[in-house]
Design an enzyme around this catalytic site. Sequence first.
Site, PDB file in Angstrom:
ATOM      1  N   ARG A 122      36.385  54.987  31.399  1.00 33.22           N
ATOM      2  CA  ARG A 122      36.008  54.794  32.816  1.00 33.22           C
ATOM      3  C   ARG A 122      35.018  53.653  33.011  1.00 33.22           C
ATOM      4  NH1 ARG A 122      35.740  60.289  32.212  1.00 33.22           N
ATOM      5  NH2 ARG A 122      37.621  61.346  32.939  1.00 33.22           N
ATOM      6  N   LYS A 144      36.069  40.464  39.675  1.00 41.30           N
ATOM      7  CA  LYS A 144      37.473  40.834  39.891  1.00 41.30           C
ATOM      8  C   LYS A 144      38.189  40.758  38.546  1.00 41.30           C
ATOM      9  CE  LYS A 144      39.005  38.379  43.650  1.00 41.30           C
ATOM     10  NZ  LYS A 144      40.128  38.098  44.546  1.00 41.30           N
ATOM     11  N   GLU A 186      38.088  23.904  42.367  1.00 45.30           N
ATOM     12  CA  GLU A 186      37.355  25.069  42.888  1.00 45.30           C
ATOM     13  C   GLU A 186      35.928  24.667  43.277  1.00 45.30           C
ATOM     14  OE1 GLU A 186      39.072  27.752  43.518  1.00 45.30           O
ATOM     15  OE2 GLU A 186      40.701  27.837  42.047  1.00 45.30           O
ATOM     16  N   LYS A 228      29.201  30.951  44.583  1.00 45.21           N
ATOM     17  CA  LYS A 228      30.116  32.093  44.455  1.00 45.21           C
ATOM     18  C   LYS A 228      29.320  33.393  44.411  1.00 45.21           C
ATOM     19  CE  LYS A 228      34.224  34.093  42.882  1.00 45.21           C
ATOM     20  NZ  LYS A 228      35.346  34.097  41.973  1.00 45.21           N
ATOM     21  N   GLU A 238      35.337  42.358  48.542  1.00 41.28           N
ATOM     22  CA  GLU A 238      36.298  41.528  49.274  1.00 41.28           C
ATOM     23  C   GLU A 238      36.816  42.165  50.549  1.00 41.28           C
ATOM     24  OE1 GLU A 238      39.952  40.207  47.225  1.00 41.28           O
ATOM     25  OE2 GLU A 238      39.308  38.200  47.726  1.00 41.28           O
ATOM     26  N   ARG A 242      34.339  37.149  51.709  1.00 47.19           N
ATOM     27  CA  ARG A 242      34.853  36.575  50.462  1.00 47.19           C
ATOM     28  C   ARG A 242      36.185  35.847  50.680  1.00 47.19           C
ATOM     29  NH1 ARG A 242      33.915  39.950  44.905  1.00 47.19           N
ATOM     30  NH2 ARG A 242      35.152  38.667  43.520  1.00 47.19           N
ATOM     31  N   ASN A 246      39.449  31.650  49.759  1.00 47.05           N
ATOM     32  CA  ASN A 246      40.892  31.377  49.737  1.00 47.05           C
ATOM     33  C   ASN A 246      41.265  30.083  50.455  1.00 47.05           C
ATOM     34  OD1 ASN A 246      41.748  33.569  48.220  1.00 47.05           O
ATOM     35  ND2 ASN A 246      41.655  34.914  50.004  1.00 47.05           N
ATOM     36  N   HIS A 249      44.248  28.228  49.419  1.00 50.28           N
ATOM     37  CA  HIS A 249      44.979  29.112  48.520  1.00 50.28           C
ATOM     38  C   HIS A 249      46.218  29.736  49.154  1.00 50.28           C
ATOM     39  CE1 HIS A 249      41.594  28.540  45.912  1.00 50.28           C
ATOM     40  NE2 HIS A 249      42.060  29.368  45.003  1.00 50.28           N
ATOM     41  N   HIS A 253      49.126  29.286  46.847  1.00 53.29           N
ATOM     42  CA  HIS A 253      49.848  30.412  46.230  1.00 53.29           C
ATOM     43  C   HIS A 253      51.339  30.339  46.533  1.00 53.29           C
ATOM     44  CE1 HIS A 253      45.973  33.043  46.063  1.00 53.29           C
ATOM     45  NE2 HIS A 253      46.164  32.412  44.928  1.00 53.29           N
ATOM     46  N   HIS A 266      47.125  26.077  38.674  1.00 53.34           N
ATOM     47  CA  HIS A 266      46.649  26.716  39.906  1.00 53.34           C
ATOM     48  C   HIS A 266      45.837  25.720  40.761  1.00 53.34           C
ATOM     49  CE1 HIS A 266      44.739  29.604  42.563  1.00 53.34           C
ATOM     50  NE2 HIS A 266      43.551  29.184  42.145  1.00 53.34           N
TER      51      HIS A 266
HETATM   52  N1  LIG Z   1      38.994  37.034  38.485  1.00 52.96           N
HETATM   53  C1  LIG Z   1      38.918  36.024  39.320  1.00 52.96           C
HETATM   54  O1  LIG Z   1      38.116  36.004  40.251  1.00 52.96           O
HETATM   55  C2  LIG Z   1      39.828  34.849  39.101  1.00 52.96           C
HETATM   56  C3  LIG Z   1      39.605  33.680  39.841  1.00 52.96           C
HETATM   57  C4  LIG Z   1      40.427  32.597  39.591  1.00 52.96           C
HETATM   58  C5  LIG Z   1      41.434  32.673  38.639  1.00 52.96           C
HETATM   59  N2  LIG Z   1      41.624  33.824  37.927  1.00 52.96           N
HETATM   60  C6  LIG Z   1      42.673  33.930  36.923  1.00 52.96           C
HETATM   61  O2  LIG Z   1      42.401  32.988  35.892  1.00 52.96           O
HETATM   62  C7  LIG Z   1      43.632  32.673  35.243  1.00 52.96           C
HETATM   63  C8  LIG Z   1      43.678  31.185  34.977  1.00 52.96           C
HETATM   64  O3  LIG Z   1      42.601  30.861  34.143  1.00 52.96           O
HETATM   65  P1  LIG Z   1      42.495  29.456  33.394  1.00 52.96           P
HETATM   66  O4  LIG Z   1      42.828  28.387  34.345  1.00 52.96           O
HETATM   67  O5  LIG Z   1      41.190  29.473  32.729  1.00 52.96           O
HETATM   68  O6  LIG Z   1      43.721  29.489  32.372  1.00 52.96           O
HETATM   69  P2  LIG Z   1      43.928  30.181  30.932  1.00 52.96           P
HETATM   70  O7  LIG Z   1      42.982  31.287  30.730  1.00 52.96           O
HETATM   71  O8  LIG Z   1      45.380  30.479  30.817  1.00 52.96           O
HETATM   72  O9  LIG Z   1      43.581  29.015  29.940  1.00 52.96           O
HETATM   73  C9  LIG Z   1      44.418  27.878  29.907  1.00 52.96           C
HETATM   74  C10 LIG Z   1      44.692  27.439  28.477  1.00 52.96           C
HETATM   75  O10 LIG Z   1      43.540  26.804  27.973  1.00 52.96           O
HETATM   76  C11 LIG Z   1      43.247  27.257  26.674  1.00 52.96           C
HETATM   77  N3  LIG Z   1      41.808  27.128  26.504  1.00 52.96           N
HETATM   78  C12 LIG Z   1      40.837  27.938  26.994  1.00 52.96           C
HETATM   79  N4  LIG Z   1      39.635  27.436  26.740  1.00 52.96           N
HETATM   80  C13 LIG Z   1      39.839  26.283  26.057  1.00 52.96           C
HETATM   81  C14 LIG Z   1      38.978  25.303  25.516  1.00 52.96           C
HETATM   82  N5  LIG Z   1      37.663  25.378  25.659  1.00 52.96           N
HETATM   83  N6  LIG Z   1      39.523  24.256  24.865  1.00 52.96           N
HETATM   84  C15 LIG Z   1      40.865  24.134  24.766  1.00 52.96           C
HETATM   85  N7  LIG Z   1      41.741  25.024  25.265  1.00 52.96           N
HETATM   86  C16 LIG Z   1      41.220  26.082  25.902  1.00 52.96           C
HETATM   87  C17 LIG Z   1      43.773  28.651  26.614  1.00 52.96           C
HETATM   88  O11 LIG Z   1      44.051  29.005  25.287  1.00 52.96           O
HETATM   89  C18 LIG Z   1      45.013  28.550  27.491  1.00 52.96           C
HETATM   90  O12 LIG Z   1      46.110  28.134  26.714  1.00 52.96           O
HETATM   91  C19 LIG Z   1      44.744  33.166  36.134  1.00 52.96           C
HETATM   92  O13 LIG Z   1      45.339  34.302  35.538  1.00 52.96           O
HETATM   93  C20 LIG Z   1      44.029  33.561  37.419  1.00 52.96           C
HETATM   94  O14 LIG Z   1      44.669  34.644  38.076  1.00 52.96           O
HETATM   95  C21 LIG Z   1      40.818  34.906  38.152  1.00 52.96           C
HETATM   96 ZN   LIG Z   2      41.624  29.417  42.929  1.00 52.02          ZN
END
Ligand SMILES: NC(=O)c1ccc[n+]([C@@H]2O[C@H](COP(=O)([O-])OP(=O)(O)OC[C@H]3O[C@@H](n4cnc5c(N)ncnc54)[C@H](O)[C@@H]3O)[C@@H](O)[C@H]2O)c1
Ligand SMILES: [Zn+2]
Length: 362
Positions: A122, A144, A186, A228, A238, A242, A246, A249, A253, A266
């Site tokens: 939990r 999130k 962002e 943020k 949210e 918040r 978006n 977005h 999206h 993204h």
């Molecule tokens: N929780 C939230 O508020 C929130 C907000 C925005 C996005 N997200 C989520 O984040 C995800 C996207 O995250 P992302 O853009 O970081 O992509 P990702 O986590 O897929 O990373 C992209 C690639 O970069 C590589 N990588 C990571 N760090 C590295 C580094 N320092 N050097 C070299 N390679 C590296 C990873 O292995 C991966 O292949 C999505 O799933 C999205 O839904 C969440």
């Molecule tokens: Zn975003």
Amino acid sequence: MARTLRVELGDNSYPLVVGTGLLNRVGDLLTPHTKSNKVLIVSDTFLKARYMPVVLKSLEDAGLDVSTIAVPAGEENKSLTQFSDIQDSLVEHQLDRGSTLIALGGGVIGDLAGFAAAVYMRGIPYVQIPTTLQAQVDASVGGKTAINHPKGKNLIGAFHQPKLVLIDVRTLKTLDERDIRAGLIEVIKMGVIRDEPLFEMVEENLDAILNLEDATLIDMISSACINKAEIVAKDEKESGLRMVLNYGHTFGHALEAVTHYNRYRHGEAVSIGMNCAAQLAVNLGMFSETDFQRQHTLLKRAKLPIAFPPDLTPEALCAAMYLDKKTLGGKLRLILPTRIGEVVIRDDVDDRHVLEAILQCF
Ligand SMILES: NC(=O)c1ccc[n+]([C@@H]2O[C@H](COP(=O)([O-])OP(=O)(O)OC[C@H]3O[C@@H](n4cnc5c(N)ncnc54)[C@H](O)[C@@H]3O)[C@@H](O)[C@H]2O)c1
Ligand SMILES: [Zn+2]
């Protein structure tokens, strides 16, 4: 070199450290925040070889009992299968309620590992060590967490705040330049929605940012995280405010969905979305042509895309927008700028205006 900020969320408040050389200090930084000596590091197969060893050593040097799991890299692994493997690891290594899970990686690892921590027993404490710019300025702040369902992104998730966020800007040195540019959107977005000085800082320091200069990155990432954190502090779950995050977005999206999440980063889709939302705001007479050009110029200088690809149709994009989960009672909720540094939430914009703005952005 490091700066400590605080995300103020009452009982859920936590420190966020931005700096250099943090990975080999993780053990010392974590121990004041942990009650048990068991730790599980969750990372991906790429980062396992690159950054896990230094984090592991630092934790072991601090006397912690550490186990690790590396899931394959990629969005498709934000899945029930990987979630289940992490739960197996948590059980197998007998982590208890006071143990800590560490999410070392990009947003995929942050979301997946954060969700695993949110539901195991939990909810157990977790630490975010984001290693992509996207995760450092956005995903790691806000609590999130989620995994994807075959029918949609982020459909299964929870709000769960970390105990600590450690942002080591040097990890960005191994990231693709395309991912740096995509993550930067962002920050630019944050500038447009509420922080004109941050927008100007990016305008003035774009080269230093893209050259990954430590001091500039620390400044920029701290500002983005403070923004943020302030938004999240006012709207942890949210319910309203918040939503301004978006900006760009809703269009973005839709573009990601119709291109099956495999053509754009993204941030690239959001860049096109921000250009389109700004165009719509100009058409509605609420955003000046000068401010539109200012955003347009910065996106172009950052080599981010601003136009929809010619093989898509405006109708397909529009249809995807109305399917997006951010629509309320069939009405599109749009975040539209009134100037650089301010946006409003509108749910009364005519479909015809939306379609017209999309058409202008092809
Ligand atoms: N929780 C939230 O508020 C929130 C907000 C925005 C996005 N997200 C989520 O984040 C995800 C996207 O995250 P992302 O853009 O970081 O992509 P990702 O986590 O897929 O990373 C992209 C690639 O970069 C590589 N990588 C990571 N760090 C590295 C580094 N320092 N050097 C070299 N390679 C590296 C990873 O292995 C991966 O292949 C999505 O799933 C999205 O839904 C969440
Ligand atoms: Zn975003």
